[in-house]
Design a protein around this motif. Structure first.
Motif, mmCIF file in Angstrom:
data_model
loop_
_atom_site.group_PDB
_atom_site.id
_atom_site.type_symbol
_atom_site.label_atom_id
_atom_site.label_comp_id
_atom_site.label_asym_id
_atom_site.label_seq_id
_atom_site.Cartn_x
_atom_site.Cartn_y
_atom_site.Cartn_z
ATOM 1 N N VAL A 87 -93.674 -53.096 -20.623
ATOM 2 C CA VAL A 87 -92.811 -54.056 -21.313
ATOM 3 C C VAL A 87 -91.382 -53.960 -20.781
ATOM 4 O O VAL A 87 -90.720 -54.983 -20.555
ATOM 5 C CB VAL A 87 -92.857 -53.835 -22.849
ATOM 6 N N MET A 88 -90.905 -52.731 -20.570
ATOM 7 C CA MET A 88 -89.545 -52.541 -20.045
ATOM 8 C C MET A 88 -89.407 -53.178 -18.664
ATOM 9 O O MET A 88 -88.392 -53.821 -18.357
ATOM 10 C CB MET A 88 -89.186 -51.053 -20.010
ATOM 11 N N LYS A 89 -90.429 -53.029 -17.812
ATOM 12 C CA LYS A 89 -90.385 -53.635 -16.476
ATOM 13 C C LYS A 89 -90.371 -55.153 -16.571
ATOM 14 O O LYS A 89 -89.632 -55.835 -15.847
ATOM 15 C CB LYS A 89 -91.583 -53.164 -15.642
ATOM 16 N N LEU A 90 -91.183 -55.701 -17.467
ATOM 17 C CA LEU A 90 -91.213 -57.155 -17.637
ATOM 18 C C LEU A 90 -89.878 -57.673 -18.167
ATOM 19 O O LEU A 90 -89.378 -58.715 -17.716
ATOM 20 C CB LEU A 90 -92.347 -57.555 -18.582
ATOM 21 N N GLU A 91 -89.294 -56.948 -19.115
ATOM 22 C CA GLU A 91 -87.995 -57.354 -19.648
ATOM 23 C C GLU A 91 -86.924 -57.312 -18.560
ATOM 24 O O GLU A 91 -86.057 -58.191 -18.492
ATOM 25 C CB GLU A 91 -87.594 -56.462 -20.823
ATOM 26 N N ALA A 92 -87.003 -56.293 -17.693
ATOM 27 C CA ALA A 92 -86.036 -56.186 -16.608
ATOM 28 C C ALA A 92 -86.198 -57.364 -15.635
ATOM 29 O O ALA A 92 -85.199 -57.931 -15.165
ATOM 30 C CB ALA A 92 -86.206 -54.857 -15.882
ATOM 31 N N LYS A 93 -87.436 -57.739 -15.349
ATOM 32 C CA LYS A 93 -87.672 -58.889 -14.464
ATOM 33 C C LYS A 93 -87.113 -60.166 -15.083
ATOM 34 O O LYS A 93 -86.483 -60.979 -14.408
ATOM 35 C CB LYS A 93 -89.172 -59.071 -14.204
ATOM 36 N N LEU A 94 -87.389 -60.353 -16.370
ATOM 37 C CA LEU A 94 -86.916 -61.555 -17.045
ATOM 38 C C LEU A 94 -85.388 -61.590 -17.112
ATOM 39 O O LEU A 94 -84.774 -62.640 -16.964
ATOM 40 C CB LEU A 94 -87.504 -61.642 -18.463
ATOM 41 N N ALA A 95 -84.782 -60.444 -17.351
ATOM 42 C CA ALA A 95 -83.304 -60.380 -17.399
ATOM 43 C C ALA A 95 -82.727 -60.705 -16.028
ATOM 44 O O ALA A 95 -81.680 -61.361 -15.935
ATOM 45 C CB ALA A 95 -82.855 -58.998 -17.869
ATOM 46 N N GLY A 96 -83.371 -60.286 -14.955
ATOM 47 C CA GLY A 96 -82.908 -60.565 -13.598
ATOM 48 C C GLY A 96 -83.002 -62.038 -13.251
ATOM 49 O O GLY A 96 -82.166 -62.581 -12.557
ATOM 50 N N LYS A 97 -84.021 -62.704 -13.741
ATOM 51 C CA LYS A 97 -84.205 -64.129 -13.485
ATOM 52 C C LYS A 97 -83.239 -64.977 -14.323
ATOM 53 O O LYS A 97 -82.854 -66.058 -13.928
ATOM 54 C CB LYS A 97 -85.637 -64.550 -13.782
ATOM 55 N N ALA A 98 -82.882 -64.475 -15.495
ATOM 56 C CA ALA A 98 -82.017 -65.240 -16.394
ATOM 57 C C ALA A 98 -80.582 -65.288 -15.891
ATOM 58 O O ALA A 98 -79.814 -66.159 -16.264
ATOM 59 C CB ALA A 98 -82.054 -64.629 -17.793
ATOM 60 N N GLU A 99 -80.193 -64.356 -15.046
ATOM 61 C CA GLU A 99 -78.810 -64.308 -14.564
ATOM 62 C C GLU A 99 -78.516 -65.361 -13.558
ATOM 63 O O GLU A 99 -79.071 -65.992 -12.869
ATOM 64 C CB GLU A 99 -78.507 -62.937 -13.971
#
Length: 99
Positions: A87-99
Motif C-alpha cells: 500500500v505504501m508503494k502504491l501511495e508513493a506512486k500515486l503521489a508521484g503522478k499527482a505532482e
C-alpha cells in the motif's frame, strides 16, 4: 492441495467385511475409514466393487495440519506487513503522478 489415495484402504475394508461374513454397506465402510471420504465417492466405490469386484482409484484431499495460535498470528502479522508495504508503494506512486 495435497491428495491421498484411499483405494487400497477401501479394498482392505471390503475384504475384511467379507471375511467377517458381513455385507459391505456405506455405513460399515465409512465407520472403518481412517480418512473422511465424500459420500458420492463411497457410493461409486461400492457400486464398482459390487459389480466388478474392484475399486476405482479414489483420491481425497489430505487433511491440513492444525496450526497453533502463535503460528497463525505470526503468519497473519507477516501478511499484514507485506500488505502495508504494498500500500505504501502504491501511495508513493500515486503521489508521484499527482505532482
Amino acid at each position: 492441495m495435497l491428495t491421498k489415495d484411499v483405494s487400497e484402504e477401501l479394498k482392505a475394508i471390503f475384504a475384511s467385511l467379507v471375511a467377517e461374513g458381513k455385507e459391505p454397506s456405506i455405513a460399515l465402510v465409512k465407520s472403518r475409514l481412517s480418512t473422511p471420504v465424500p459420500m458420492p465417492a463411497l457410493i461409486t466405490a461400492m457400486r464398482s466393487w459390487k459389480n466388478q469386484a474392484k475399486v476405482p482409484k479414489i483420491e481425497v484431499a489430505e487433511p491440513q495440519q492444525e496450526q497453533s495460535n502463535e503460528q497463525r498470528i505470526a503468519t497473519l502479522e507477516s501478511q499484514v506487513t507485506e500488505l502495508i508495504n504494498r500500500v505504501m508503494k502504491l501511495e508513493a506512486k500515486l503521489a508521484g503522478k499527482a505532482e
